[in-house]
Design a protein around this motif. Structure first.
Motif, PDB file in Angstrom:
ATOM      1  N   UNK A  56       0.824  -1.217   0.000  1.00 58.11           N
ATOM      2  CA  UNK A  56       0.000   0.000   0.000  1.00 58.11           C
ATOM      3  C   UNK A  56       0.855   1.263   0.000  1.00 58.11           C
ATOM      4  N   UNK A  57       0.544   2.177  -0.922  1.00 57.91           N
ATOM      5  CA  UNK A  57       1.259   3.456  -0.998  1.00 57.91           C
ATOM      6  C   UNK A  57       0.313   4.646  -0.959  1.00 57.91           C
ATOM      7  N   UNK A  58      -0.976   4.405  -0.988  1.00 57.42           N
ATOM      8  CA  UNK A  58      -1.953   5.498  -1.002  1.00 57.42           C
ATOM      9  C   UNK A  58      -3.217   5.027  -0.304  1.00 57.42           C
ATOM     10  N   UNK A  59      -3.842   5.934   0.449  1.00 60.76           N
ATOM     11  CA  UNK A  59      -5.058   5.623   1.196  1.00 60.76           C
ATOM     12  C   UNK A  59      -6.016   6.795   1.082  1.00 60.76           C
TER      13      UNK A  59
ATOM     14  N   UNK B 102     -11.187  -5.042   7.324  1.00 62.74           N
ATOM     15  CA  UNK B 102     -11.878  -5.240   6.062  1.00 62.74           C
ATOM     16  C   UNK B 102     -12.206  -6.722   5.894  1.00 62.74           C
ATOM     17  N   UNK B 103     -13.442  -6.987   5.431  1.00 66.38           N
ATOM     18  CA  UNK B 103     -13.836  -8.373   5.208  1.00 66.38           C
ATOM     19  C   UNK B 103     -14.313  -8.601   3.775  1.00 66.38           C
ATOM     20  N   UNK B 104     -14.188  -7.578   2.944  1.00 63.02           N
ATOM     21  CA  UNK B 104     -14.548  -7.720   1.532  1.00 63.02           C
ATOM     22  C   UNK B 104     -13.731  -6.697   0.734  1.00 63.02           C
ATOM     23  N   UNK B 105     -13.316  -7.089  -0.446  1.00 63.69           N
ATOM     24  CA  UNK B 105     -12.562  -6.155  -1.285  1.00 63.69           C
ATOM     25  C   UNK B 105     -13.069  -6.213  -2.719  1.00 63.69           C
ATOM     26  N   UNK B 132      -1.843  -4.064   4.792  1.00 64.40           N
ATOM     27  CA  UNK B 132      -1.311  -3.198   3.739  1.00 64.40           C
ATOM     28  C   UNK B 132      -0.482  -3.933   2.684  1.00 64.40           C
ATOM     29  N   UNK B 133      -0.318  -5.245   2.802  1.00 68.34           N
ATOM     30  CA  UNK B 133       0.324  -6.041   1.753  1.00 68.34           C
ATOM     31  C   UNK B 133      -0.718  -7.023   1.230  1.00 68.34           C
ATOM     32  N   UNK B 134      -1.073  -6.894  -0.025  1.00 72.01           N
ATOM     33  CA  UNK B 134      -2.237  -7.610  -0.543  1.00 72.01           C
ATOM     34  C   UNK B 134      -1.956  -8.289  -1.876  1.00 72.01           C
ATOM     35  N   UNK B 135      -2.683  -9.378  -2.113  1.00 72.99           N
ATOM     36  CA  UNK B 135      -2.653 -10.040  -3.409  1.00 72.99           C
ATOM     37  C   UNK B 135      -4.042  -9.969  -4.033  1.00 72.99           C
ATOM     38  N   UNK B 136      -4.077 -10.194  -5.339  1.00 76.88           N
ATOM     39  CA  UNK B 136      -5.358 -10.152  -6.038  1.00 76.88           C
ATOM     40  C   UNK B 136      -6.205 -11.365  -5.661  1.00 76.88           C
ATOM     41  N   UNK B 137      -7.509 -11.141  -5.467  1.00 70.68           N
ATOM     42  CA  UNK B 137      -8.469 -12.230  -5.323  1.00 70.68           C
ATOM     43  C   UNK B 137      -8.799 -12.735  -6.733  1.00 70.68           C
ATOM     44  N   UNK B 138      -9.734 -13.673  -6.834  1.00 64.16           N
ATOM     45  CA  UNK B 138     -10.049 -14.261  -8.142  1.00 64.16           C
ATOM     46  C   UNK B 138     -10.628 -13.194  -9.083  1.00 64.16           C
ATOM     47  N   UNK B 139     -10.212 -13.210 -10.339  1.00 60.65           N
ATOM     48  CA  UNK B 139     -10.748 -12.229 -11.297  1.00 60.65           C
ATOM     49  C   UNK B 139     -12.215 -12.490 -11.609  1.00 60.65           C
ATOM     50  N   UNK B 287     -16.141   2.028   4.212  1.00 57.20           N
ATOM     51  CA  UNK B 287     -15.354   1.832   2.992  1.00 57.20           C
ATOM     52  C   UNK B 287     -14.165   2.780   2.957  1.00 57.20           C
ATOM     53  N   UNK B 288     -13.092   2.316   2.345  1.00 59.90           N
ATOM     54  CA  UNK B 288     -11.972   3.175   2.029  1.00 59.90           C
ATOM     55  C   UNK B 288     -11.276   2.622   0.793  1.00 59.90           C
ATOM     56  N   UNK B 289     -10.484   3.432   0.163  1.00 53.50           N
ATOM     57  CA  UNK B 289      -9.801   3.031  -1.067  1.00 53.50           C
ATOM     58  C   UNK B 289      -8.290   3.097  -0.863  1.00 53.50           C
ATOM     59  N   UNK B 290      -7.595   2.181  -1.497  1.00 60.35           N
ATOM     60  CA  UNK B 290      -6.133   2.185  -1.423  1.00 60.35           C
ATOM     61  C   UNK B 290      -5.552   1.964  -2.815  1.00 60.35           C
ATOM     62  N   UNK B 291      -4.281   2.324  -2.949  1.00 59.79           N
ATOM     63  CA  UNK B 291      -3.494   1.921  -4.104  1.00 59.79           C
ATOM     64  C   UNK B 291      -2.267   1.194  -3.575  1.00 59.79           C
ATOM     65  N   UNK B 292      -2.031   0.005  -4.122  1.00 56.38           N
ATOM     66  CA  UNK B 292      -0.858  -0.776  -3.765  1.00 56.38           C
ATOM     67  C   UNK B 292       0.042  -0.903  -4.991  1.00 56.38           C
TER      68      UNK B 292
END
Lengths: 216, 297
Positions: A56-59, B102-105, B132-139, B287-292
């Motif tokens: 994560x780099x942005x929130x 969080x329990x859903x993404x 804050x370290x995440x992998x993709x769930x199923x497409x 809800x909140x939004x992140x960029x990883x």
């Protein structure tokens, strides 16, 4: 000049592609398919699975909270943590109160502490939505203010004036009007609204998906 | 073929140069635009979230719409030539009934570059990891950039340029919170104007004089004020900063008034409410939004 060069380079990279960035760089076959209700259909396949972890780099949680209350240099710390982790890992929680106390210190005569109250309302830095509400429109801080901003769905509409809502709560008399706190008489009119008129057409919903107006 | 390619390249270079000037002229931040020095100066600014919106679908009460905007301050005319960074993961994180965890993404990833890039929607689903370290769930499905798409499960998706719906008198804000303008910082670690105290005028540095009104550049940050007040309006007798005059100067709707208006890149998903509530004990969501980033920066 410095920023011209930086930005020209940035836009150049965006235009020319970012093959060296890592991640997905090979597009699957394009297949827009038959439109459904004016919309396209998805591609027949998905890209290969990615198993690597992303950091994560942005929130983003609520509009205008970090910008109003948190020192810019601390945003990088807040951006790398979960929005509920709290102090001291997240400086935002403490800075909501410390900034508010500068402009609107606790009042012993009115028995009010706007900093502590705003800290409790605005942190965790998350948007609240009640999906069981199928009658109200979206309204920023609707749940936190028990509907005072327009309904109990919460969320945020494209046309919500989140700047005036936030300024009114922090520096105006919004909280006393809705009974959250007593009127401390410390409101600062000059920063309780940015006085912009109603949103433009490009700032309100269109009638069809994706509802945000097309680019300028 | 070779000639047309050269013309195309030259056109792109000219467009980039013009855009650079425009962008520099309007270097600024607002709701969450240009959130840190590093986000503002990344080669591709789609890591920079500007805003998130959540509202009932205007055409189907059973659905809810979530929009996450990134890439602030795309100049007018440059929307459809601005693209997503394929090294990133964009996430909408949801906690049901409480603030954490969080329990859903809902996640988005991008494949390819330029106008032919495609976007993949992952989820909604339980996250593989909390934190804050995440992998993709199923497409769920893959669709084209800048193309509104209907998915079989009732979800509609879009990822591409839109007009920035955010509105604020940004120049007035910077007249007393100059620290919030990234251009007043020289690096990711430079504290900048915050060393002057909580209120400072950044003189709208990074924004050309022609754009920022002189009255905002020279305003006294110790007496902070927005514009547009009726003449004679004052801060108020109980103001801790004093009972000074509020500005009656004209307001500026910065993101709409300048240069023909600015754009963002938007991820928009319209989704049946049931896909966000079935299987959970609460329909009250946080809800909140992140960029990883795959590179960590």
């Amino acid at each position: 000049m410095k920023y011209t060069l930086i930005t020209a380079a940035a836009l150049g990279a965006a235009t020319l592609g970012l093959a060296a960035c890592g991640g997905n760089t090979t597009a699957p076959p394009r297949n827009l398919g038959t439109p459904t209700g004016g919309l396209a259909t998805p591609f027949p396949t998905n890209p290969p699975a990615i198993t690597a972890a992303y950091t994560q780099i942005e929130l983003w949680g609520r509009p205008a909270v970090k910008e109003a209350f948190e020192n810019f240099n601390d945003h990088k710390t807040t951006n790398a943590v979960e929005p509920y982790v709290g102090s001291p890992a997240d400086p935002l929680q403490g800075e909501i109160k410390s900034f508010e106390d500068t402009v609107r210190p606790p009042s012993t005569s009115a028995n009010t502490d706007y900093g502590t109250t705003l800290q409790a309302i605005l942190y965790p830095d998350e948007m609240q939505v009640n999906l069981a509400d199928t009658t109200d429109k979206a309204s920023y801080l609707g749940i936190e203010t028990k509907g005072a901003t327009g309904g109990l769905f919460g969320g945020r509409d494209l046309s919500d004036d989140v700047v005036d809502i936030s300024l009114g709560a922090a520096f105006g008399n919004t909280l006393s009007k809705i009974g959250v706190l007593a009127d401390d008489g410390e409101e600062n009119t000059c920063i309780s609204s940015d006085n912009l008129p109603s949103p433009r057409a490009s700032q309100t919903k269109t009638s069809t998906f994706p509802y945000l107006a097309g680019p300028h | 073929m070779r000639t047309s390619r050269l013309i195309g390249t030259a056109t792109a270079v000219v467009a980039v140069a013009v855009a650079g000037v425009l962008y520099t002229a309007h270097a600024a931040k607002s709701s969450d635009h240009q959130d840190t020095y590093n986000l503002a100066t990344r080669a591709n600014t789609s890591a920079d979230i500007t805003d998130m919106y959540v509202f009932p679908s205007p055409v189907n009460a059973a659905n809810v719409v979530i929009a996450v905007n990134v890439s602030p301050l795309i100049p007018a005319g440059m929307g459809t030539s601005t693209f997503f960074d394929p090294s990133l993961m964009w996430q909408i994180k949801i906690a049901h009934g409480d603030t954490a965890p969080e329990d859903q993404v809902i996640q988005f990833g991008v494949t390819g570059t330029g106008a032919t890039q495609s976007v993949t929607l992952y989820g909604p689903a339980a996250p593989n990891q909390v934190g804050t370290a995440n992998t993709f769930v199923a497409p769920t499905a893959t669709f084209a950039y800048n193309t509104a798409t209907q998915l079989p499960n009732g979800i509609k998706v879009f990822a591409g340029p839109r007009a920035d719906p955010f509105f604020i008198d940004l120049f007035a804000l910077f007249s007393f919170l100059g620290d919030r303008n990234w251009s007043t910082h020289t690096s990711q670690t430079d504290p900048g104007p915050e060393t002057q105290g909580p209120l400072s005028n950044g003189d709208n540095v990074g924004i050309e004089t022609a754009d920022a009104p002189a009255y905002d550049k020279t305003a006294n940050p110790a007496q902070p004020t927005f514009n547009g007040f009726t003449a004679g309006t004052t801060a108020g007798a109980g103001s801790a900063l004093g009972n000074y005059a509020c500005s009656a100067n004209p307001v500026t709707d910065t993101l709409a008034d300048l240069g023909g208006g600015f754009n963002v890149l938007s991820f928009v998903v319209e989704i049946p409410r049931t896909l966000l509530t079935n299987g959970y004990t609460s329909s009250s969501l946080h809800l909140w939004a992140t960029v990883n980033s795959s590179t960590g920066t």
